[in-house]
Design an enzyme around this catalytic site. Structure first.
Site, PDB file in Angstrom:
ATOM      1  N   ARG A 225      42.555  38.380  20.850  1.00  0.00           N
ATOM      2  CA  ARG A 225      41.363  37.981  21.849  1.00  0.00           C
ATOM      3  C   ARG A 225      40.019  37.584  21.466  1.00  0.00           C
ATOM      4  NH1 ARG A 225      40.315  40.944  27.242  1.00  0.00           N
ATOM      5  NH2 ARG A 225      38.828  42.371  25.807  1.00  0.00           N
TER       6      ARG A 225
ATOM      7  N   HIS B 157      37.724  39.510  28.467  1.00  0.00           N
ATOM      8  CA  HIS B 157      38.359  38.991  29.350  1.00  0.00           C
ATOM      9  C   HIS B 157      37.740  37.496  30.265  1.00  0.00           C
ATOM     10  CE1 HIS B 157      41.644  38.653  32.144  1.00  0.00           C
ATOM     11  NE2 HIS B 157      41.008  38.893  32.952  1.00  0.00           N
TER      12      HIS B 157
ATOM     13  N   TYR C 130      34.848  48.761  25.964  1.00  0.00           N
ATOM     14  CA  TYR C 130      36.237  49.293  25.606  1.00  0.00           C
ATOM     15  C   TYR C 130      36.830  49.254  24.327  1.00  0.00           C
ATOM     16  CZ  TYR C 130      37.512  45.606  27.296  1.00  0.00           C
ATOM     17  OH  TYR C 130      37.970  44.149  27.885  1.00  0.00           O
TER      18      TYR C 130
END
Ligand SMILES: Cc1ncc(C[n+]2csc(CCOP(=O)(O)OP(=O)(O)O)c2C)c(N)n1
Length: 359
Positions: A256, A260, A269
């Protein structure tokens, strides 16, 4: 002691990280036109993605889930399905749905809060986006059951992320597909993250693909940066589902290259440097180099394609912005065959409320 069961999980790749063909390519990939088509779709989806993020950042779109770096997963999947198959998507499936009658403006409508964007063209029997994580594999198993009962020659493909495979619903769907021998293919977009939860914290299983073994059918990993491999394995799995009622789990492994959604900030993170390291494998560059190496592509063609795709995206944006907002009372429609009396007054009540325009 004797061994009562053993299994293997194969990993499929057609073009390696240096864009070199590994062995003979599948038949469709020997036709440059087919490859150029896949390449065009991936470029279109990436340009669309940047535009959608820009629209969100300027207050013209709601939350949007990026597909950056995952283009081969979605485009390869869409190319591997037959028109008559039934597709059960999740919220990132733009590159798939665009090949099944949906328009780029539908996606903008949907993420702009307009439910009409969840209906992908006339006579389309595919399902709407699933935002609840992991519920859709059960829907797919149900559809596959109906197809089998009615002796239909088609199959179902359903998508979720690797995070979705931790849901109980996912295991239930797999289990019933195995026991009832259903014509369904479970496609997992393993993009390594479920929001901030990394793949390593998602499951102790060595692969997601091996979750199929417990359900009694085969699972495999596919290089999700290799659009040829994705299309090839989807085609094979769908054929097995249609012809033998044999389910498959395809774990499409990619990365990815984004937050998100636009509501997330992965800098909080995601380990530093990992995105750059994974970018060396990204799917558009992978196929582009192969096309260039074989004299099917050059800088001039690339420039022309970029211009064409950007224009196509601009048309979709204009379509979205110029779509008259949905009537507020429409929120009551499509819930019941006939609306219970208790809602009639409420429906009447909101009828004249003002709604903001798109964009
Ligand atoms: C049932 C349910 N639980 C939680 C959420 C909130 N949520 C939205 S996306 C997401 C992570 C999904 O990750 P993954 O399945 O790996 O798919 P990805 O978004 O990475 O493609 C979560 C927890 C939800 N939408 N539905």
């Amino acid at each position: 002691m004797k061994v009562v069961a053993q299994f293997e999980i194969p990993y499929y790749q057609c073009l390696n990280e240096s864009s070199t063909a590994i062995g003979e390519l599948p038949k469709f990939a020997q036709d440059p036109k087919q490859l150029l088509h896949l390449y065009r779709l991936m470029v279109l989806i990436r340009i669309f993605d940047s535009k959608a993020i820009a629209l969100q950042r300027t207050g013209k779109l709601g939350t949007y889930p990026s597909t950056r770096g995952q283009e081969a997963m979605f485009v390869g999947l869409g190319a591997g399905l037959a028109k008559e198959d039934i597709f059960v998507p999740y919220y990132r499936d733009f590159g798939t749905l665009i090949q099944r009658g949906a328009k780029l403006s539908d996606f903008l409508l949907y993420w702009g809060g307009d439910e009409r964007g969840n209906s992908f063209g006339k006579n389309n029997h595919d399902f709407p986006f699933s935002v609840p994580v992991g519920s859709q594999p059960l829907h797919a198993a149900g559809i596959a059951t109906a197809l089998k009962i009615h002796k239909q020659p088609h199959a179902v493909a359903v998508v979720c992320g690797e995070g979705g495979t931790s849901e109980g619903d996912f295991y239930e769907a797999m289990n019933v597909a195995g026991v009832w021998k259903l014509p369904v293919v479970f496609v997992v977009n393993n993009n390594q993250w479920a929001i901030s939860v990394p793949r390593s914290a998602q499951s102790s299983a060595q692969t997601i693909a091996q979750k199929a073994i417990a359900a009694g059918f085969s699972g495999e990993q596919v290089d999700g940066n290799d659009v040829i491999a994705v299309r090839y394995r989807v085609e094979e799995a769908m054929k097995k589902a249609r012809e033998n009622h044999e389910p498959t789990l395809l774990e499409i492994v990619c990365y990815r290259q984004s937050d998100h959604t636009t509501a997330d900030d992965a800098r909080r993170y995601e380990p530093e440097g990992i995105r750059e390291q994974e970018w060396t494998k990204e799917p558009i560059g992978r196929l582009k180099k192969y096309l260039e190496d074989n004299q099917f592509w050059d800088a001039e063609k690339e420039q022309q394609l970029q211009t064409e795709c950007a224009a196509e995206v601009d048309v979709a944006v204009a379509e979205y912005i110029n779509t008259k907002p949905q009537a507020p009372e429409s929120m009551f429609d499509n819930l019941y065959a006939s609306l219970p009396e208790i809602y009639l007054e409420q429906r009447e009540d909101v009828k004249h409320k003002e709604v903001p325009v798109h964009g």
